[in-house]
Scaffold this motif. Structure first.
Motif, PDB file in Angstrom:
ATOM      1  N   SER B  16       0.852  -1.189   0.000  1.00 48.22           N
ATOM      2  CA  SER B  16       0.000   0.000   0.000  1.00 48.22           C
ATOM      3  C   SER B  16       0.889   1.240   0.000  1.00 48.22           C
ATOM      4  N   GLU B  17       0.486   2.184  -0.809  1.00 43.93           N
ATOM      5  CA  GLU B  17       1.244   3.431  -0.949  1.00 43.93           C
ATOM      6  C   GLU B  17       0.491   4.521  -0.224  1.00 43.93           C
ATOM      7  N   LYS B  18       1.074   4.999   0.865  1.00 46.54           N
ATOM      8  CA  LYS B  18       0.392   6.054   1.612  1.00 46.54           C
ATOM      9  C   LYS B  18       1.133   7.359   1.406  1.00 46.54           C
ATOM     10  N   GLU B  19       0.357   8.432   1.240  1.00 42.12           N
ATOM     11  CA  GLU B  19       0.997   9.740   1.179  1.00 42.12           C
ATOM     12  C   GLU B  19       1.276  10.195   2.600  1.00 42.12           C
ATOM     13  N   ASN B  20       2.156  11.173   2.734  1.00 42.54           N
ATOM     14  CA  ASN B  20       2.515  11.634   4.073  1.00 42.54           C
ATOM     15  C   ASN B  20       1.397  12.450   4.696  1.00 42.54           C
ATOM     16  N   GLY B  21       1.411  12.529   6.009  1.00 44.18           N
ATOM     17  CA  GLY B  21       0.484  13.396   6.711  1.00 44.18           C
ATOM     18  C   GLY B  21      -0.876  12.761   6.913  1.00 44.18           C
ATOM     19  N   ILE B  22      -1.677  13.432   7.732  1.00 41.70           N
ATOM     20  CA  ILE B  22      -2.999  12.903   8.065  1.00 41.70           C
ATOM     21  C   ILE B  22      -3.887  12.871   6.835  1.00 41.70           C
ATOM     22  N   LEU B  23      -3.796  13.951   6.017  1.00 45.09           N
ATOM     23  CA  LEU B  23      -4.635  14.017   4.817  1.00 45.09           C
ATOM     24  C   LEU B  23      -4.366  12.827   3.898  1.00 45.09           C
ATOM     25  N   GLY B  24      -3.077  12.557   3.715  1.00 45.07           N
ATOM     26  CA  GLY B  24      -2.689  11.437   2.860  1.00 45.07           C
ATOM     27  C   GLY B  24      -3.227  10.129   3.412  1.00 45.07           C
ATOM     28  N   TYR B  25      -3.211  10.040   4.733  1.00 45.23           N
ATOM     29  CA  TYR B  25      -3.698   8.831   5.378  1.00 45.23           C
ATOM     30  C   TYR B  25      -5.194   8.648   5.136  1.00 45.23           C
ATOM     31  N   ILE B  26      -5.924   9.765   5.279  1.00 45.74           N
ATOM     32  CA  ILE B  26      -7.373   9.696   5.073  1.00 45.74           C
ATOM     33  C   ILE B  26      -7.680   9.367   3.617  1.00 45.74           C
ATOM     34  N   LYS B  27      -6.912   9.978   2.726  1.00 41.11           N
ATOM     35  CA  LYS B  27      -7.081   9.702   1.304  1.00 41.11           C
ATOM     36  C   LYS B  27      -6.907   8.205   1.031  1.00 41.11           C
ATOM     37  N   HIS B  28      -5.898   7.634   1.691  1.00 38.23           N
ATOM     38  CA  HIS B  28      -5.623   6.221   1.493  1.00 38.23           C
ATOM     39  C   HIS B  28      -6.787   5.355   1.959  1.00 38.23           C
ATOM     40  N   LEU B  29      -7.460   5.840   2.997  1.00 34.72           N
ATOM     41  CA  LEU B  29      -8.573   5.093   3.566  1.00 34.72           C
ATOM     42  C   LEU B  29      -9.682   4.899   2.538  1.00 34.72           C
ATOM     43  N   PHE B  30      -9.910   5.960   1.728  1.00 33.24           N
ATOM     44  CA  PHE B  30     -11.004   5.893   0.754  1.00 33.24           C
ATOM     45  C   PHE B  30     -10.542   5.429  -0.624  1.00 33.24           C
ATOM     46  N   HIS B  31      -9.331   5.831  -0.968  1.00 35.32           N
ATOM     47  CA  HIS B  31      -8.809   5.445  -2.283  1.00 35.32           C
ATOM     48  C   HIS B  31      -7.475   4.731  -2.129  1.00 35.32           C
ATOM     49  N   PRO B  32      -7.500   3.519  -1.625  1.00 34.15           N
ATOM     50  CA  PRO B  32      -6.202   2.875  -1.405  1.00 34.15           C
ATOM     51  C   PRO B  32      -5.467   2.666  -2.725  1.00 34.15           C
ATOM     52  N   LYS B  33      -4.193   3.037  -2.693  1.00 34.77           N
ATOM     53  CA  LYS B  33      -3.365   2.832  -3.873  1.00 34.77           C
ATOM     54  C   LYS B  33      -2.367   1.731  -3.565  1.00 34.77           C
ATOM     55  N   TYR B  34      -2.179   0.847  -4.483  1.00 35.90           N
ATOM     56  CA  TYR B  34      -1.231  -0.217  -4.239  1.00 35.90           C
ATOM     57  C   TYR B  34      -0.147  -0.249  -5.305  1.00 35.90           C
ATOM     58  N   LYS B  35       1.032  -0.626  -4.847  1.00 33.63           N
ATOM     59  CA  LYS B  35       2.132  -0.780  -5.780  1.00 33.63           C
ATOM     60  C   LYS B  35       2.448  -2.265  -5.807  1.00 33.63           C
ATOM     61  N   GLU B  36       2.738  -2.800  -6.953  1.00 31.99           N
ATOM     62  CA  GLU B  36       3.082  -4.210  -7.002  1.00 31.99           C
ATOM     63  C   GLU B  36       4.580  -4.380  -6.924  1.00 31.99           C
ATOM     64  N   GLN B  37       4.966  -5.358  -6.109  1.00 35.27           N
ATOM     65  CA  GLN B  37       6.389  -5.623  -6.036  1.00 35.27           C
ATOM     66  C   GLN B  37       6.607  -7.104  -6.286  1.00 35.27           C
ATOM     67  N   ILE B  38       7.505  -7.406  -7.199  1.00 35.77           N
ATOM     68  CA  ILE B  38       7.741  -8.810  -7.521  1.00 35.77           C
ATOM     69  C   ILE B  38       8.839  -9.340  -6.608  1.00 35.77           C
ATOM     70  N   ALA B  39       8.467 -10.284  -5.750  1.00 38.94           N
ATOM     71  CA  ALA B  39       9.456 -10.841  -4.820  1.00 38.94           C
ATOM     72  C   ALA B  39      10.157 -12.047  -5.439  1.00 38.94           C
ATOM     73  N   VAL B  40       9.377 -12.848  -6.136  1.00 40.73           N
ATOM     74  CA  VAL B  40       9.951 -14.013  -6.805  1.00 40.73           C
ATOM     75  C   VAL B  40       9.471 -13.988  -8.250  1.00 40.73           C
ATOM     76  N   ASN B  41      10.412 -14.012  -9.165  1.00 41.47           N
ATOM     77  CA  ASN B  41      10.060 -13.789 -10.552  1.00 41.47           C
ATOM     78  C   ASN B  41      10.375 -15.008 -11.415  1.00 41.47           C
ATOM     79  N   ASN B  42       9.373 -15.845 -11.576  1.00 41.44           N
ATOM     80  CA  ASN B  42       9.472 -16.937 -12.535  1.00 41.44           C
ATOM     81  C   ASN B  42      10.686 -17.849 -12.300  1.00 41.44           C
ATOM     82  N   ILE B  43      10.700 -18.520 -11.156  1.00 36.72           N
ATOM     83  CA  ILE B  43      11.805 -19.438 -10.901  1.00 36.72           C
ATOM     84  C   ILE B  43      11.352 -20.881 -11.061  1.00 36.72           C
ATOM     85  N   SER B  44      12.261 -21.720 -11.474  1.00 34.64           N
ATOM     86  CA  SER B  44      11.990 -23.148 -11.624  1.00 34.64           C
ATOM     87  C   SER B  44      13.201 -23.935 -11.145  1.00 34.64           C
TER      88      SER B  44
END
Lengths: 263, 333
Positions: B16-44
């Protein structure tokens, strides 16, 4: 499976009984609580012999039973489970060769052994101090035990639901206060439900918590007939099923969606 | 047939990507933004029964994520894991019965009880036959030197004692596969050696497959036959440990004891494969590529500046090789 659950229960009880001093403090605490209740009601009863159809002896017995049953019903695993989730111990618990619900049921039974010991000692000491009414009949006493045993299963699944909230909140303190409030109001811990206003009585009658404290005490006093008791037991089974399904769905969803962070 | 089959395994985390400050936090509450992070990428990879595999990589390379998927604790985003015919995250309990795992400092021992009580519970939970339990307990007590520990409360044990008990607890039910995630972290050398010996012994006897992640490469050098090296979610090496060393370990470190040094050895006079690690009046440490230079070349060029009294030659260890790989010096060599 039952063998495994009992083995876990035994282990947990052993660990709990290791803190005997804690248990002594609980007993001491409960005795003081009962004393306070008894004196409050003594002051009330000075003005008349009967209040809402209950004698002073009945009210004393009621509170002694309430406080002795309290640890059996309201301790529980939500705190242990909540902490385990928050601190990541749940990873270890999910690697057990037995399902999470069964594992924690074992933990709950282990705790039950401790709370029964605390409850019985509290009851005996207070009975000697203030005097109690004995159960109205042996059959009623057996029903009293059955209804309480089923109540433990009911609250166990309720505790699982409360504990699962730790997946979403950082501390389950708030949810736990909520649980205690619900339990103590609707189980009749604070005051007999017959003293409640009508709308609260209706809510209390639908929820399963009344059957944890108030109903078994009513059975103890012989205020319910056998048909009513069977109805109570059926209602408990239905609630066990409902709470089990809710707990299962919520827990599985939480485990699935929560990705455990780490490199 | 391989006991562990991993095919095109991918794990993406949503962060989850939160902006700084209380406003950013409240914004996140209603419009959560997510960033994808690849931890394991196509291993065999496939692991055969009885293999001792070192699974290594930097912090955050995806080691623990892989282990968690292998144990069924994490659901893969895509790809497949099969352990001894079972898909772990679909049939977790069934899989749990055949595996053992140590996760860093997390313990399966009961804090306030004597160690032996935890072992007894494990016996019941895994339904270990009396005979096996007795044999294992006896054997483990001997190798890991648990005799004086079994009756002690877990909370009174030192870190090393606790880990020895933990390792014993993990192998008690004769698991087919054991995952050890940083089992030697924070332990002293003797305990480490003790644990390494134990893993090797049990592997020899029971053909237990062991996957070991660690930052102490001594563990890998001594225990593992095979290395899987993961970096930024992808496997950059998978094969025998010795082959790995031969492939990447092209450097030799030579230390000379010298006297009568007439001047500092200047960089201009030396070739590029020649690196001075340490230099003072009485000694000099040099790292060089043994494919391009021989020790004779080095001796020749140094003897112009000083008199050589003695020298030690040392092949590059796993640790140095990995340092170079992590710094990006050896990739795709």
């Amino acid at each position: 499976m039952i063998n495994k659950i009992l083995a876990i229960a035994k282990q947990n009880a052993k660990e709990g009984l290791y803190y005997r001093f804690d248990l002594l403090l609980y007993i001491f605490n409960f005795i003081i609580e009962i004393t306070v209740y008894v004196f409050i009601w003594l002051a009330i009863y000075n003005k008349g012999n009967q209040i809402l159809g209950m004698t002073f002896e009945q009210v004393t017995t009621y509170y002694i039973l309430v406080v002795s049953l309290n640890p059996i019903i309201s301790w529980g695993i939500n705190e242990t489970m909540g902490n385990a989730i928050r601190e990541g111990e749940i990873l270890r618990e999910l690697l057990n060769p037995i399902s999470y619900f069964n594992y924690y049921f074992g933990i709950r039974i282990g705790e039950l052994i401790e709370s029964i010991i605390v409850g019985i000692i509290t009851f005996i000491i207070c009975a000697l101090l203030f005097g109690v009414l004995l159960p109205s009949s042996l059959l009623n006493f057996i029903f009293f035990i059955i209804v309480i045993s089923l109540s433990v299963v009911v609250v166990y699944f309720f505790e699982l639901i409360i504990g699962t909230s730790a997946f979403y909140t950082n501390s389950i303190w708030g949810v736990e206060v909520f649980k205690r409030a619900i339990l103590s109001i609707f189980s009749g811990m604070i005051a007999p439900i017959s003293l409640f206003p009508e709308f609260l009585q209706k809510i209390a009658n639908t929820l399963p918590f009344k059957d944890c404290i108030y109903t078994p005490i009513s059975i103890y006093f012989g205020e319910l007939n056998n048909i009513e008791i069977i109805q109570v037991i059926l209602k408990q089974f239905i609630w066990i099923l409902i709470l089990y399904i809710i707990a299962k769905i919520l827990f599985n969803k939480a485990v699935k969606s929560v990705t455990v962070n780490g490199g | 047939m391989a006991i562990i089959e991993v095919k095109n395994l991918v794990k993406k985390y949503k962060i989850s990507e939160k902006e700084n400050g209380i406003l950013g936090y409240i914004k996140h509450l209603f419009h959560p933004k997510y960033k994808e992070q690849i931890a394991v990428n196509n291993i065999s990879f496939n692991i055969e029964k009885g293999e001792l595999v070192g699974y290594i990589g930097e912090n955050g390379a995806g080691k623990s994520t892989t282990i968690k998927m292998l144990t069924g604790l994490l659901t893969p985003t895509s790809g497949q894991v099969v352990v001894n015919g079972i898909v772990p995250n679909e049939k977790r309990i069934l899989n749990n019965k055949q595996i053992g795992a140590v996760f860093g400092q997390k313990t399966q021992l009961w804090w306030d009880l004597p160690v032996i009580e935890s072992f007894k519970l494990i016996k019941k939970m895994y339904e270990i036959p009396d005979e096996d339990y007795k044999n294992n307990l006896k054997k483990f007590t001997k190798i890991l030197d648990l005799k004086d520990l079994l009756d002690k409360q877990v909370k009174n044990l030192s870190l090393g004692q606790k880990m020895r008990c933990e390792i014993a607890a993990t192998f008690l039910h004769n698991p087919k596969v054991v995952y050890l995630d940083e089992p030697t972290i924070g332990l002293d050398i003797l305990v480490k050696e003790n644990i390494r010996k134990f893993i090797k012994d049990i592997n020899k006897e029971q053909h237990t497959t062991v996957i070991l992640t660690t930052h102490d490469l001594k563990d890998i050098e001594e225990v593992c036959d095979r290395i899987i090296l993961i970096d930024k979610g992808t496997i950059i090496y998978d094969g025998e440990k010795e082959v790995f060393k031969n492939k990447y370990g092209k450097h030799i470190i030579a230390e000379f004891i010298i006297q009568n040094k007439n001047s500092n050895i200047t960089v201009e006079t030396i070739e590029e494969e020649f690196e001075i690690i340490e230099e003072n009046e009485t000694s000099i440490k040099i790292k060089f590529n043994h494919e391009r230079l021989t020790i004779i070349d080095i001796v020749k060029s140094i003897s112009k500046y000083c008199e050589i009294l003695d020298m030690h030659i040392q092949e590059e260890g796993l640790e140095e090789i990995l340092k170079e790989i992590y710094r990006g010096e050896l990739i795709n060599d």
